[in-house]
Scaffold this active site. Sequence first.
Site, short mmCIF file in Angstrom:
data_model
loop_
_atom_site.label_atom_id
_atom_site.label_comp_id
_atom_site.label_asym_id
_atom_site.label_seq_id
_atom_site.Cartn_x
_atom_site.Cartn_y
_atom_site.Cartn_z
N LYS A 36 0.81 -1.23 0.00
CA LYS A 36 0.00 0.00 0.00
C LYS A 36 0.84 1.26 0.00
CE LYS A 36 -0.54 0.28 4.97
NZ LYS A 36 -0.96 -0.63 6.03
N ARG A 131 -6.74 0.38 16.76
CA ARG A 131 -7.21 0.53 15.39
C ARG A 131 -8.14 -0.65 15.20
NH1 ARG A 131 -3.40 0.99 10.17
NH2 ARG A 131 -4.03 -1.18 10.02
C1 PLP Z 1 -0.11 -1.26 6.65
C2 PLP Z 1 -0.35 -2.52 7.33
C3 PLP Z 1 0.70 -3.44 7.48
C4 PLP Z 1 2.12 -3.12 7.05
O1 PLP Z 1 2.67 -2.20 7.93
P1 PLP Z 1 4.22 -1.77 7.81
O2 PLP Z 1 4.45 -0.92 9.00
O3 PLP Z 1 4.35 -1.03 6.53
O4 PLP Z 1 5.00 -3.02 7.82
C5 PLP Z 1 0.41 -4.64 8.07
N1 PLP Z 1 -0.83 -4.93 8.50
C6 PLP Z 1 -1.85 -4.09 8.38
C7 PLP Z 1 -3.20 -4.48 8.89
C8 PLP Z 1 -1.66 -2.84 7.80
O5 PLP Z 1 -2.67 -2.00 7.69
#
Ligand code: PLP
Length: 361
Positions: A36, A131
């Site tokens: 993402k 979250r």
């Molecule tokens: C964005 C996200 C990740 C990846 O996070 P990083 O800090 O970029 O490794 C993993 N799990 C979820 C649910 C996320 O939203």
Amino acid sequence: MPAPRIEIELDKITHNARKLTALYGSKGICVTAVTKGVCGSLRIASALLESGIRSFGDSRIANIQKMREAGLDAQFILTRSPMPSEVEHVVEFADVSLNTEISVIRLLARQASKRGKIHRVILMIELGDLREGILPSDVESMVAEVMGLRGVKLIGLGTNLACFGGVRPTEAKMRELSAMAGNLQQQYGIHFEIVTGGNSANYQWFVSTPDVGLVNHLRIGEAILLGCDTLTRKPIPGLYTDAFTLVAEVIELKTKPSRPYGEIAQDAFGRVPVFEDKGNMERAILALGRQDVDGSAIKPRIKADVLGASSDHLMLNVSGLGLKVGTEVRFDVGYSALLRAMTSPYVEKVYLPRFHLTVRV
Ligand SMILES: *Cc1c(COP(=O)(O)O)cnc(C)c1O
């Protein structure tokens, strides 16, 4: 070359992914690469495939659709809980989704059944970051209901920390997740294929834990892309932190005061700015703004200070650096800057030719 642009060294990303999958694999943990931060870039996804990654996660179903339709040979996980309005797309393009709402899982089940598909579901548990997450007290009844639905298969349990609340994924939190997974497996006579313990912030836990417990999976974005431990933003040994370089061009260069003069009211973003008086300084304006990047998350690779940014202008103190109008300035990017630069249509994406890296460990 066009400016502003973000230069992307794919070999460095492949290298980082290889190193991290080997590291996590050493204790039996599988990695899903989270795309993402780079808008599901196909060039980057291909570089990740080259490292051996066969599982991609993204928060946006549009990115997953793009990767899927490009024919990338991998599993796709939607990492954000699906919107009820997008379940059709989720079932069509994602193999797995992370979920916290039973009403959404019922919709996924109905859509999947209609299409003769089985959509795979991971339940996310709240462990304090506030979250997404099912409260631990509600998990049992949720598992029971999901197991009874046709069209979905419960394949795992997970948690996400260090995103909203900055809560550290400690040994205790990981034990809690493992224990919950173990108890549910026993109680319902099931086996979780995936127990996903977190994201890039799980690095310190991983290197220090004597026992990963039932955790067998992590979802890693930033550590692969930017090579850092996201709890401290310190480099992870052996990884490249400079796979991405932001480049912008000077459009004005003048010696001006360090403090705005006149009656001070709000700036373009509704704040009343305060600047210290440091006398005159050489100020450069770069053609780069908040539409392109998060100005607070970039670091010039020259000895300049970022003074601030408006929508389309970035102000730097460049005293004594000998810049000219037209000079390009290069920057390191933090995650929020990367995210916005990759999303902004105004920032050119430049994938640099492949080259042989001298591996630095
Ligand atoms: C964005 C996200 C990740 C990846 O996070 P990083 O800090 O970029 O490794 C993993 N799990 C979820 C649910 C996320 O939203």
